[in-house]
Each structure stands twice: as structure tokens, then as C-alpha cells.
Design an enzyme around this catalytic site. Structure first.
Site, short mmCIF file in Angstrom:
data_model
loop_
_atom_site.label_atom_id
_atom_site.label_comp_id
_atom_site.label_asym_id
_atom_site.label_seq_id
_atom_site.Cartn_x
_atom_site.Cartn_y
_atom_site.Cartn_z
N GLU A 286 0.78 -1.32 -0.08
CA GLU A 286 -0.05 -0.04 0.02
C GLU A 286 0.89 1.16 -0.03
O GLU A 286 0.35 2.30 -0.35
CB GLU A 286 -0.96 0.02 1.04
CG GLU A 286 -1.98 -0.84 1.00
CD GLU A 286 -3.48 -0.54 1.97
OE1 GLU A 286 -4.44 -1.04 1.83
OE2 GLU A 286 -3.10 0.28 3.08
N HIS A 307 9.37 -26.84 -1.56
CA HIS A 307 8.54 -28.04 -2.08
C HIS A 307 7.62 -27.59 -3.10
O HIS A 307 6.92 -28.56 -3.45
CB HIS A 307 8.21 -28.97 -1.06
CG HIS A 307 9.41 -29.39 -0.29
ND1 HIS A 307 10.14 -30.77 -0.73
CD2 HIS A 307 10.03 -29.19 0.67
CE1 HIS A 307 11.27 -30.94 0.13
NE2 HIS A 307 11.14 -29.95 1.12
N LYS A 421 -14.08 -0.47 -3.64
CA LYS A 421 -15.32 -0.16 -2.71
C LYS A 421 -16.19 0.59 -3.43
O LYS A 421 -17.52 0.14 -3.32
CB LYS A 421 -14.49 0.81 -1.39
CG LYS A 421 -13.50 0.24 -0.61
CD LYS A 421 -13.31 1.06 0.43
CE LYS A 421 -12.18 0.54 1.48
NZ LYS A 421 -11.85 1.48 2.44
#
Length: 444
Positions: A286, A307, A421
Site C-alpha cells: 500500500e 517444495h 469499494k
């Protein structure tokens, strides 16, 4: 004491250019500490460790004591982003991995809500709340952020139905704005105990405010030791020296970025640090990811991820560099025993600590990745405890501010977060977003 080793970058970074970057990082430090840079209204975190006093710490411990008197078994901490990641990181790092299964603590179990909109998660959490003596900590400056607001509405209602409105109010603490917002208004009307999210501290820099410290205290962590560690690191990171670990880290990661290393992997060899990596990803993602710039922050936990991701890191596109969090000392000891049959061929490790094997795996991984074209930086902490974690939190916060200023972006805003949003509000039919909703539906 936390240390930075840049030896894994030799051969990838020109020394003259690194020294130029050190000079730039020193200038960024002066900009940050003087408050003359972009986003300077959000620098409250910078002096926070030295400004946190015993009275503040005691105010958090008072909540712990009062809820212990009530026999609280479960604390649900409601928040998203910086309002939960720091506390989650500390609780995961400093708690016994199997504490719940072994019933090791006399205090409450701390769990988290409001960090997602999963109906199954919420429903299963409600199942737990219905079985346990419960209290809530809700964290939001506004009280209207969708994810935590939904969780709080549901959990508050459950507490009021179970305990009655007055008793429920004594089981709710709000960490919110000092003067305004829906949560502040509700807290005043219901009589919740409140703590303030400082106006000059953004969410991703709030781990050493009540946002992080109260949940940590409720989980039984030593928050005074954490502040002590952060306070020591603040003094170190205030120094305009090339030995300043924040300057070294910011200078090198920006040099690697300029050379084409666009992805930084925060690499740990201890699963207790998994959520420290999640906190770090928000902090740097951010803060730097804007204006078409920024190192992409990712993380891996070895040896597990060797792995699964090891092949790509070793031989995939050469766009990566790694920052290892290396833990010098384990707080527990387990020795490998001799087996007479030795079918697994491990008798050569008889009497060796498991953590020694982990360290050798770490060293071998670093050497292999350097050979494969992946430079690495090492951040060494003495052990995983409150003091050292406080140092680590503050170090990364300081380095993040410097690094973003070197990149030429404001470390303390996040304009891109608002895009999803607005779309979500429109698609949900929130009043005022109807026209936008119709337009979006045509695109689906």
C-alpha cells in the site's frame, strides 16, 4: 539486536550506485523526520515508541484485568488491513502453536473477524461465540468500512441477545476516532470503553498503537517489552548513518528494483512468522504500489515452500530478490535421536538440534538462489519474542517510509483501494450508487 547483511547482493549491485542510494536514503530520512515530505500528516508512528508511556500500557492491561474478572474465554478482534494484521502477526508469532489444543493459557483466546466477507467464516465464528464467554474489540476509524461493520453488527447483536444490552456494552471496546464517525457515535451512546486511533497514524503503521497493543495484551503478550524493543530501534533508525539498518535496506532494495528486480520475496524459515509476512506485504504494497511504480511484495515460508515455489525461485524469470528474516536462536530445543535400524539414513545427525538443520537449510537455500540469479538481503533477529518483534515492526515501518520517498511516491496514502469499494457499493445497491450500479451490471 536486529542486523542487516547485504552480502547476498554482491555481484548484483554496483557499489558506487549503492553508495549513491545510501545518500538518497539519508536525504529521505531527513525528509521523513522533518515532516517535509508528502503525507506528513501521517507521521505519528515515527515517534510513537518513545511517546508511549506506562499509563498508556496500563490502560490496556486494565481491560485485560476487567475481562479476566468476568471470566472472558474468547475475544473477537474485528478489523481489516492494518486494523488486524499487526495484532494477528504478533499473536501468531508469540503464542504456542498448539495452545488451544493443550489448554495452555489462563487468558482468553483471541480470534479475528471483519477481515473478510465469507458467510461460512462468519457463521462458524458465530457457532464459537455461542459456546464461549465472549467479548469484542472493534477497530475502525469510521465504523462504516463494510467488512468490519458487517461483522460488528452481527456480533454485537449476538452479545446483546445473550447478555443483555448493558452487560454486552461492558464486553465491547471500540478503538476508533477521537471525535467523529459512526463507531464513535455508537460508542458514546452505548457507553463502550474507547481507545483512540491517532489521526496522524495510518492503519498499516498502527501496530504499536492501541490497534495492535490491546489485542496483544489480551492474548497475554508482554506489550511493554515490545515497546522497549521498538523504542531501541527508533533510536537506531533515527541516525543518519550508513550503518542505520533502515537506510541500508531502503538503499539496497531500491537499487535492486532499478536493476530489474521487480518482486521482493519476504522469506522466513519459521512458520510463526507467516503473518509477519502478511503484515509486511500490506505495509510495503500500500505504501509503494502507486503511480505505476513499486516493488511487488510477496512471501514464502521455507522449508515448506521450497517444495512448491522453490523451482520457480531457482530457475524462473529473473525478476526476484529475497529478504530473509533469519532467527538466530530458538527458544526450544529438540535433538535428533539415534535409530538402530537407520532406515531413513539420518544417524549422521545424531545429537544435532533440529534448528541447526533449519539453519543449514537456510544457508544452503541462500547460496543456491544467489547462484540461480536471485540476490538476497538478510534481516537477523536474535529470537522470536516481544522485544525483538517490536524492533522488527519499527524497522520495517521506518524503512518503508524511506524507501517510498526514494521511489518518489507518498508512503501514506492509498487512493487505489477506493476503486473496489465504489464498485462493491454500486453492485450491492448502496443508496447514492444506483446509476453506477446499472452501468457496472451492463459490463458483467
Amino acid at each position: 539486536m536486529l542486523r542487516i547483511d547485504l552480502g547476498g547482493c554482491e555481484g548484483f549491485a554496483d557499489n558506487a550506485r549503492y553508495l549513491e542510494n545510501v545518500s538518497s536514503a539519508k536525504h529521505a530520512l531527513q525528509t521523513l523526520d522533518s515532516g517535509s515530505g508528502a503525507g506528513s500528516d501521517f507521521l505519528g508512528w515515527n515517534e510513537l515508541p518513545s511517546e508511549t508511556d506506562a499509563a498508556q500500557i496500563q490502560s490496556y492491561l486494565d481491560v485485560v484485568d476487567s475481562w479476566l474478572e468476568k471470566g472472558i474465554e474468547l475475544v473477537v478482534v474485528i478489523g481489516i488491513g492494518g486494523s488486524y494484521l499487526g495484532a494477528k502477526a504478533a499473536v501468531e508469532a508469540l503464542s504456542h502453536t498448539f495452545s488451544r489444543e493443550m489448554h495452555l493459557t489462563d487468558g482468553p483466546q483471541v480470534v479475528f473477524a471483519g477481515q473478510n466477507l465469507s458467510e461460512e467464516y462468519i457463521a462458524e465464528l458465530m457457532d464459537l461465540v455461542s459456546m464461549r464467554n465472549t467479548a469484542l474489540v472493534v477497530i475502525s476509524k469510521s465504523g462504516t468500512t463494510t467488512e468490519p461493520a458487517v461483522a460488528f453488527r452481527l456480533l454485537k447483536s449476538r452479545l446483546e441477545q445473550r447478555y443483555g444490552e448493558e452487560e454486552a456494552a461492558s464486553r465491547i471496546v471500540a478503538i476508533t476516532d477521537a471525535r467523529k464517525g459512526a463507531l464513535k457515535t455508537l460508542s458514546d451512546s452505548k457507553g463502550y470503553r474507547t481507545f483512540v486511533v491517532p489521526d496522524n497514524v495510518g492503519g498499516r503503521f498502527s501496530v504499536l498503537t492501541p490497534v495492535g497493543l490491546l489485542p496483544m495484551a489480551l492474548a497475554g503478550l508482554d506489550i511493554e517489552a515490545m515497546i522497549d524493543g521498538a523504542r531501541q530501534m527508533q533510536r537506531i533508525c533515527d541516525e543518519p548513518s550508513e550503518d542505520n539498518p533502515a537506510i541500508k535496506y531502503a538503499a539496497m532494495r531500491n537499487l535492486l528494483y532499478a536493476s530489474g528486480k521487480k518482486v521482493e520475496l519476504l522469506t522466513t524459515f519459521n512458520p510463526k512468522l507467516q503473518y509477519v509476512a502478511e503484515w509486511w506485504k500490506q505495509l510495503f504494497g500500500e505504501s509503494e504500489g502507486k503511480e505505476g511504480k513499486g516493488i511487488f511484495p510477496a512471501s514464502v515460508c521455507f522449508t515448506t515452500d521450497l517444495h512448491s515455489m522453490g523451482q520457480y525461485i531457482q530457475q524462473g524469470e529473473r525478476m526476484l530478490f529475497e529478504t530473509f528474516i533469519s532467527v538466530e536462536n530458538s527458544r526450544r530445543e529438540v535433538l535428533i535421536e539415534r535409530d538402530e535400524e537407520d532406515l531413513d539414513g539420518l544417524n549422521y545427525l545424531e545429537g544435532v538440534n533440529v534448528e541447526h538443520c533449519n539453519h543449514m537449510a537456510e544457508l544452503g537455500t541462500k547460496l543456491a538462489h544467489i547462484e540461480g540469479g536471485v540476490p538476497n538481503i538478510t534481516v537477523t533477529m536474535e529470537q522470536i519474542d516481544e522485544y525483538n518483534l517490536g524492533q522488527l515492526f519499527y524497522f520495517f515501518e521506518k524503512a518503508c517510509g524511506l524507501s517510498a520517498y526514494m521511489l518518489g511516491v507518498n508512503p501514506f496514502d492509498q487512493p487505489g483501494v477506493e476503486s473496489y469499494k465504489k464498485n462493491m457499493f454500486a453492485l450491492l445497491g448502496k443508496p447514492g450508487y444506483e446509476a453506477m450500479g446499472e452501468e457496472l451490471k451492463k459490463r458483467l
